[in-house]
Design a protein around this motif. Structure first.
Motif, short mmCIF file in Angstrom:
data_model
loop_
_atom_site.label_atom_id
_atom_site.label_comp_id
_atom_site.label_asym_id
_atom_site.label_seq_id
_atom_site.Cartn_x
_atom_site.Cartn_y
_atom_site.Cartn_z
N GLY A 196 2.70 -7.26 -1.79
CA GLY A 196 2.96 -5.87 -1.44
C GLY A 196 1.81 -4.99 -1.89
O GLY A 196 1.07 -5.35 -2.82
N MET A 197 1.65 -3.84 -1.25
CA MET A 197 0.55 -2.95 -1.60
C MET A 197 1.04 -1.52 -1.64
O MET A 197 1.76 -1.08 -0.74
N ALA A 198 0.64 -0.80 -2.68
CA ALA A 198 0.93 0.63 -2.80
C ALA A 198 -0.38 1.38 -2.69
O ALA A 198 -1.23 1.28 -3.58
N ALA A 199 -0.56 2.12 -1.60
CA ALA A 199 -1.81 2.84 -1.38
C ALA A 199 -1.56 4.00 -0.44
O ALA A 199 -0.59 4.01 0.33
N ALA A 200 -2.46 4.97 -0.49
CA ALA A 200 -2.41 6.11 0.42
C ALA A 200 -3.28 5.82 1.64
O ALA A 200 -4.39 5.28 1.51
N SER A 259 -0.49 -5.07 8.02
CA SER A 259 0.85 -5.52 8.43
C SER A 259 0.77 -6.87 9.14
O SER A 259 1.62 -7.75 8.95
N ALA A 260 -0.27 -7.05 9.96
CA ALA A 260 -0.44 -8.31 10.68
C ALA A 260 -0.71 -9.47 9.73
O ALA A 260 -0.43 -10.63 10.06
N GLU A 261 -1.25 -9.18 8.54
CA GLU A 261 -1.48 -10.21 7.53
C GLU A 261 -0.20 -10.55 6.77
O GLU A 261 -0.20 -11.41 5.90
N GLY A 262 0.90 -9.84 7.06
CA GLY A 262 2.16 -10.08 6.37
C GLY A 262 2.32 -9.35 5.07
O GLY A 262 3.20 -9.68 4.26
N ILE A 263 1.51 -8.32 4.84
CA ILE A 263 1.56 -7.56 3.59
C ILE A 263 2.65 -6.50 3.68
O ILE A 263 2.74 -5.76 4.66
N ASP A 264 3.48 -6.41 2.65
CA ASP A 264 4.57 -5.44 2.58
C ASP A 264 3.99 -4.08 2.19
O ASP A 264 3.45 -3.92 1.10
N LEU A 265 4.12 -3.09 3.08
CA LEU A 265 3.57 -1.75 2.84
C LEU A 265 4.67 -0.74 2.52
O LEU A 265 4.47 0.47 2.67
N GLY A 266 5.79 -1.23 2.03
CA GLY A 266 6.92 -0.35 1.73
C GLY A 266 6.62 0.68 0.67
O GLY A 266 7.25 1.75 0.63
N LEU A 267 5.64 0.41 -0.22
CA LEU A 267 5.28 1.35 -1.28
C LEU A 267 4.09 2.23 -0.88
O LEU A 267 3.66 3.07 -1.67
N SER A 268 3.57 2.05 0.31
CA SER A 268 2.42 2.83 0.77
C SER A 268 2.89 4.02 1.60
O SER A 268 4.01 4.06 2.09
#
Length: 315
Positions: free
Chosen positions: A57-61, A76-85
């Motif tokens: 997962g990644m948290a970023a602006a 997103s295509a790499e399967g990374i969870d952006l729920g915290l971004s």
């Protein structure tokens, strides 16, 4: 039960890498021999981890603009969870132009500080086995929360544009388990003259320090157990070193979560970084298991990681 293996936080960029035959000089024009666009910054960490099979997962602006949309879609295509971004209106996604030549690169960035910090994005400790962050002259209180919640905390540090290298940045290591600077960063922040001096100074602040040093390899020091590891670099033709330190750190984090011995963790990190520098781009150059398997096939005399690569490359 943890939802993710690793949550990473830091600045995200869109990178434009230009491969140059020579360094540009004032009053002249240099034609790039090749170019590549790729997510950069903390995205290098996230993509490298995801490609090694870790739930990331990644948290970023992100800016709510074309660049931000493209980076978001790519991650997103790499399967990374952006729920915290978060996508932010009226804030442009930072753009970095990397000029790659002479086996190194120079960076030029257009951007401003995002209006949301990591502490704003991560209000409570994320449910993850490990967390990783780029520390700097900004607050990272969420790291203390993550450590208290049982996550292993990894920290990296980036280039200081002011070149002041404020030692106060190292105060954030109080909440970290592992610190992964490169040699220049380690020496600048500790005011020392060699990576070996720097790593011993840093080991007074954090339990485990790993210092990457490009073609000179990497060293690690376990302050608690006293183990010192010195691993040579893997010789490869370097096309672009953008993001290599982040890919190195991601490989080390993965090896830690797989509970590899310290020397194997450093070797695996060095190999992932070595493969990444053979092509342009930061995040996009991070190796997949197929790349690691191809390297092993081309280098049958290198046995140190053969079992690990064989076990994972068939997945």
């Amino acid at each position: 039960m943890h939802q993710l293996d690793v949550v990473v936080s830091g600045l995200v960029f869109q990178d434009l890498v230009l491969g140059l035959p020579t360094a540009p000089r004032p009053g002249t024009e240099v034609w790039a021999t090749e170019s590549h666009e790729s997510p950069g910054g903390i995205a290098n960490f996230a993509v490298a981890l995801a490609r090694l099979g870790l739930r990331t997962g990644m948290a970023a602006a992100f800016g709510a603009d074309d660049l931000g949309d493209r980076v978001w879609a790519g991650l997103s295509a790499e399967g990374i969870d952006l729920g915290l971004s978060r996508k932010l209106p009226d804030w442009p996604t930072p753009l970095t132009v990397a000029l790659a030549y002479d086996n190194d690169r120079a960076l030029v960035t257009r951007g401003t500080t995002p209006p949301l910090s990591a502490d704003d994005l991560i209000a409570s400790a994320p449910a993850a086995r490990a967390v990783a962050a780029h520390i700097g002259p900004w607050p990272n209180e969420w790291l203390a929360k993550a450590k208290a919640a049982g996550s292993t905390v990894f920290a990296d540090v980036g280039w200081d544009p002011s070149e002041q290298w404020d030692p106060a940045v190292l105060d954030q290591l109080e909440h970290c388990d592992v610190f992964l600077p490169n040699a220049d960063e380690a020496m600048h922040y500790t005011r020392t003259d060699s990576p070996e001096q720097a790593i011993r100074r840093l080991a007074e602040k954090v339990p485990l320090v790993v210092v990457s040093n490009g073609a000179a390899g990497a060293i690690a020091l376990d302050a608690a157990g006293g183990q010192y590891v010195d691993v040579p670099a893997y010789p490869v033709p370097a096309a672009d070193t953008t993001g290599a330190g982040d890919v190195f750190a991601a490989g080390f984090i993965a090896g830690t979560l797989w509970e590899l011995p310290l020397e194997q963790r450093v070797r695996f990190a060095a190999l992932t970084a070595a493969i990444s520098v053979t092509r342009l781009g930061g995040a996009d150059a991070a190796p997949r298991w197929a790349d690691l398997a191809a390297w092993q096939e081309a280098n049958p005399d290198q046995h140190q990681l053969e079992a690990l690569i064989s076990a994972h490359s068939g997945r």
